[in-house]
Design an enzyme around this catalytic site. Structure first.
Site, PDB file in Angstrom:
ATOM      1  N   HIS A 177       0.821  -1.221   0.000  1.00  0.00           N
ATOM      2  CA  HIS A 177       0.000   0.000   0.000  1.00  0.00           C
ATOM      3  C   HIS A 177       0.850   1.264   0.000  1.00  0.00           C
ATOM      4  O   HIS A 177       1.877   1.325   0.673  1.00  0.00           O
ATOM      5  CB  HIS A 177      -1.028   0.004   1.136  1.00  0.00           C
ATOM      6  N   ASP A 190      -0.598   4.257   0.694  1.00  0.00           N
ATOM      7  CA  ASP A 190      -1.166   5.246   1.630  1.00  0.00           C
ATOM      8  C   ASP A 190      -0.489   5.119   2.985  1.00  0.00           C
ATOM      9  O   ASP A 190       0.097   4.077   3.320  1.00  0.00           O
ATOM     10  CB  ASP A 190      -2.685   5.088   1.764  1.00  0.00           C
ATOM     11  N   GLU A 227      -5.316   1.015   2.392  1.00  0.00           N
ATOM     12  CA  GLU A 227      -5.099  -0.036   3.386  1.00  0.00           C
ATOM     13  C   GLU A 227      -5.365   0.487   4.791  1.00  0.00           C
ATOM     14  O   GLU A 227      -5.993  -0.184   5.611  1.00  0.00           O
ATOM     15  CB  GLU A 227      -3.664  -0.587   3.301  1.00  0.00           C
ATOM     16  N   ASP A 253       4.471  -6.313   4.549  1.00  0.00           N
ATOM     17  CA  ASP A 253       3.785  -5.261   5.308  1.00  0.00           C
ATOM     18  C   ASP A 253       3.675  -5.695   6.766  1.00  0.00           C
ATOM     19  O   ASP A 253       2.747  -5.324   7.466  1.00  0.00           O
ATOM     20  CB  ASP A 253       2.392  -5.017   4.682  1.00  0.00           C
TER      21      ASP A 253
HETATM   22  N1  BES Z   1       1.177  -3.005   8.123  1.00  0.00           N
HETATM   23  C1  BES Z   1       0.129  -2.857   9.065  1.00  0.00           C
HETATM   24  C2  BES Z   1      -0.273  -4.165   9.736  1.00  0.00           C
HETATM   25  C3  BES Z   1       0.793  -4.839  10.545  1.00  0.00           C
HETATM   26  C4  BES Z   1       1.742  -4.130  11.227  1.00  0.00           C
HETATM   27  C5  BES Z   1       0.799  -6.195  10.608  1.00  0.00           C
HETATM   28  C6  BES Z   1       2.717  -4.785  11.953  1.00  0.00           C
HETATM   29  C7  BES Z   1       1.740  -6.848  11.340  1.00  0.00           C
HETATM   30  C8  BES Z   1       2.734  -6.131  12.007  1.00  0.00           C
HETATM   31  C9  BES Z   1      -1.075  -2.262   8.359  1.00  0.00           C
HETATM   32  O1  BES Z   1      -0.721  -1.146   7.560  1.00  0.00           O
HETATM   33  C10 BES Z   1      -2.047  -1.745   9.368  1.00  0.00           C
HETATM   34  O2  BES Z   1      -1.736  -0.786  10.039  1.00  0.00           O
HETATM   35  N2  BES Z   1      -3.223  -2.348   9.425  1.00  0.00           N
HETATM   36  C11 BES Z   1      -4.312  -1.835  10.190  1.00  0.00           C
HETATM   37  C12 BES Z   1      -5.539  -2.427   9.581  1.00  0.00           C
HETATM   38  C13 BES Z   1      -6.787  -1.660   9.772  1.00  0.00           C
HETATM   39  C14 BES Z   1      -6.723  -0.224   9.357  1.00  0.00           C
HETATM   40  C15 BES Z   1      -7.929  -2.351   9.066  1.00  0.00           C
HETATM   41  C16 BES Z   1      -4.164  -2.225  11.634  1.00  0.00           C
HETATM   42  O3  BES Z   1      -3.627  -3.300  11.961  1.00  0.00           O
HETATM   43  O4  BES Z   1      -4.552  -1.424  12.482  1.00  0.00           O
HETATM   44 MN    MN Z   2       0.862  -1.584   6.382  1.00  0.00          MN
HETATM   45 MN    MN Z   3      -0.506   0.611   8.899  1.00  0.00          MN
END
Ligand code: BES
Ligand code: MN
Ligand code: MN
Length: 454
Positions: free
Chosen positions: A86, A88, A153, A180
Site C-alpha cells: 500500500h 497510503d 489499506e 507489510d
Molecule cells: N502493516 C500494518 C499491519 C501490521 C503491522 C501487521 C505490523 C503486522 C505487524 C497495516 O498497515 C495496518 O496498520 N493495518 C491496520 C488495519 C486496519 C486499518 C484495518 C491495523 O492493523 O490497524
Molecule cells: Mn501496512
Molecule cells: Mn498501517
C-alpha cells in the site's frame, strides 16, 4: 543470480534516493485534503513500475483512492506471483513529537525517518527494485509477476475488496507476496503465518439535551463521560478477560507445535517492557506476551472525547461523550458477529439515564497461512540465502484484512515476508525503516522470485 544480487548491492544509494522521493509525498488516505497527494503517490508508483520494466502498468480508478496495477507475463509455463502493498500512510499527529518533519525524509544511523518509511512505502519499494534489478541484469524475470498496490489499506481496503471480487481473472496468480509486517527481531529472517482480525467500533453516549452548568445540575443527571468511562471499565474483568458474553466462543487454540515455537523464540518480557517504557506488562492472565499478541483477542479504547478539553477550566456537564474501541480478533472469530455481540452488550450495561449509539466503523478477518505451502517454503529459503540464517515463523498482532480475501477469492497461497520492525514507530511519530533490512528485503525478494520459479 549472483550478478542480480551484486547489482542490488551496488545500487543502494540510488534506490534510497528514489525511496526518499516516494516518502516526500504526504499520501495520507484518511484526510480529504490529501486527495491530491494520494493521486501523486499512485502516479509515482505507476511510473516506478513502468521504469522497472513491467510491460503493462495502469492506474485503476475505484470509488475511493486509485489502485496501481502492473504486470509482466513473459514467462509462460512458469508460476505467477502477485505482489501486494500500500502507498497510503497514516496521519502524522501529534506532529510536535517528530524530530524531523514527517515528509522530509532523513537518514540517521542507517535508518530512514519519515511517515510511511516502514509501513508500507519502504517495503513495497523493495519489490519494485528487485524486479528492476532482474530486468537490468538479465533482461527478464524468472516467473510472471503482477503488482497490485492500493491507497486505502489504512482505512480498511474496502475498494480493493470490491476490485478483487470483480477482477479475479486479472489478478489470477499462484501466490501473493506481501511485505507489510515485521521481522521477529533485528537481522532475524522471519515469515509471518498469522494475523489478527479487527472489529472497530464507535460508542456515542448522550445524556441531557444540552451542556449543563456542573454546579446547578451536577448530581441530578447521568454525565455521559462518567457513564462512558464506567461502561468501558466494565469491559474487562480482574483477570484481563473481555466480559462480552460469547466473545471467546470461536477462539482457536494454539497448537502444541506453536507453543513449542513460542518457547524457542525466548522473548525477553523484561526487554519488551523496557523498550516501551513501562514498569510492568499487563494483559489476560494465564498467557505469555507472545501468546497474548498471537492468539488471544483483545479490546482497547483507542480514543475518547467529551466535554471541555481546552486549556483552563470550564465547569460543564456535557451532553455527549464518545469513544472509539478496537477489538483485535483471532482465528476463527468473525468481525461482524463480534461487532453485534459488542453492541448488544454495551446497550445492556448502559444505565437508563443515557442514550447509547453504537456504530461498526470497519473490520477485517484474521488470517492463518499453511506453513507447508510451496510459496512459503520458497520464501523461507530465499530469506535464509539473503540473511545467512535460519528463518523463524511468527504470528502478528496487527491486521491486513485483505490477506484472507486474497486466499479466498484468488485461491492463492499468501506469503507474509515483512522486513519492518515493530519498534520502527509505525502509526506513531518518528517512523523509520532500517536500511540494512531494506537492502536485505530487495535481495530476499529477488531470491524468492528465483526460488519460486524452480
Ligand atoms: N502493516 C500494518 C499491519 C501490521 C503491522 C501487521 C505490523 C503486522 C505487524 C497495516 O498497515 C495496518 O496498520 N493495518 C491496520 C488495519 C486496519 C486499518 C484495518 C491495523 O492493523 O490497524
Ligand atoms: Mn501496512
Ligand atoms: Mn498501517
Amino acid at each position: 543470480m549472483q550478478e542480480v544480487i551484486n547489482f542490488i548491492v551496488n545500487n543502494q544509494d540510488s534506490y534510497i534516493a528514489e525511496l526518499k522521493e516516494f516518502l516526500r509525498i504526504p499520501s495520507i488516505s484518511t484526510t480529504p485534503e490529501n486527495r491530491g497527494d494520494i493521486k501523486l503517490a499512485a502516479e509515482f508508483v505507476a511510473a516506478k513500475l513502468k521504469n522497472a520494466g513491467m510491460s503493462r502498468v495502469e492506474i485503476m480508478e475505484t470509488e475511493g483512492h486509485p489502485l496501481v496495477y502492473g504486470e509482466w507475463l513473459g514467462a509462460p509455463g512458469k508460476p505467477t506471483v502477485l505482489i501486494y502493498g500500500h502507498y497510503d500512510v497514516q496521519p502524522v499527529d501529534p506532529i510536535e513529537l517528530w524530530t524531523d518533519p514527517p515528509f522530509e525524509p532523513v537518514v540517521r544511523d542507517g535508518k530512514i525517518y519519515a511517515r510511511g518509511a516502514t509501513d508500507d512505502k519502504g517495503q513495497i519499494f523493495m519489490h519494485i527494485k528487485s524486479v528492476e534489478s532482474f530486468f537490468k541484469v538479465e533482461g527478464s524475470l524468472p516467473l510472471n509477476v503482477k503488482f497490485i498496490i492500493e491507497g486505502e489499506e489504512e482505512i480498511g481496503s474496502h475498494n480493493l475488496e470490491v476490485f478483487i471480487s470483480n477482477n479475479t481473472e486479472l489478478l489470477k496468480c499462484n501466490a501473493v507476496l506481501i511485505s507489510d509486517t515485521a521481522l521477529y527481531d533485528e537481522g532475524v529472517p522471519t515469515l509471518t503465518y498469522g494475523l489478527r482480525g479487527l472489529a472497530y467500533m464507535e460508542v456515542e453516549v448522550t445524556g441531557p439535551n444540552r451542556d449543563l452548568h456542573s454546579g446547578t445540575f451536577g448530581g441530578t443527571v447521568g454525565n455521559p463521560i462518567n457513564v462512558l468511562a464506567m461502561m468501558i471499565a466494565k469491559l474487562h474483568d480482574k483477570n484481563g478477560r473481555v466480559t462480552i458474553p460469547h466473545f471467546y466462543d470461536e477462539v482457536l487454540k494454539l497448537t502444541k507445535k506453536e507453543i513449542i515455537n513460542i518457547k524457542n523464540l525466548k522473548l525477553s518480557e523484561k526487554k519488551y517492557a523496557k523498550e516501551l517504557g513501562v514498569a510492568e506488562l499487563e494483559g489476560e492472565k494465564g498467557f505469555s506476551t507472545l501468546e497474548r499478541i498471537w492468539a488471544r483477542p483483545t479490546l482497547d479504547c483507542n480514543g475518547i472525547i467529551g466535554g471541555f478539553t481546552g486549556k483552563g477550566a470550564k465547569t460543564v456537564i456535557p451532553s455527549k461523550a464518545s469513544a472509539k474501541i478496537s477489538m483485535r480478533l483471532v482465528p476463527n472469530q468473525d468481525p461482524n458477529k463480534i461487532a453485534k455481540l459488542f453492541a448488544k452488550h454495551i446497550k445492556a450495561i448502559a444505565p437508563k439515564s443515557v442514550k447509547v449509539n453504537v456504530t461498526n466503523l470497519h473490520g477485517g478477518l484474521p488470517a492463518l497461512t499453511p506453513l507447508e505451502d510451496k510459496a512459503t517454503v520458497a520464501a523461507a529459503s530465499a530469506l535464509e540465502k539473503a540473511f545467512g540464517k535460519k528463518t523463524v515463523f511468527i504470528r502478528e498482532g496487527g491486521s491486513i484484512p485483505i490477506v484472507t480475501e486474497f486466499s479466498k477469492k484468488l485461491k492463492a497461497q499468501v506469503v507474509l515476508m515483512g522486513l519492518g520492525l515493530n519498534t520502527e514507530n509505525l502509526h506513531s511519530p518518528n517512523e523509520h525503516f532500517n536500511l540494512n533490512h531494506f537492502k536485505l528485503g530487495i535481495i530476499s525478494s529477488a531470491y524468492f522470485l528465483k526460488e519460486y520459479s524452480l
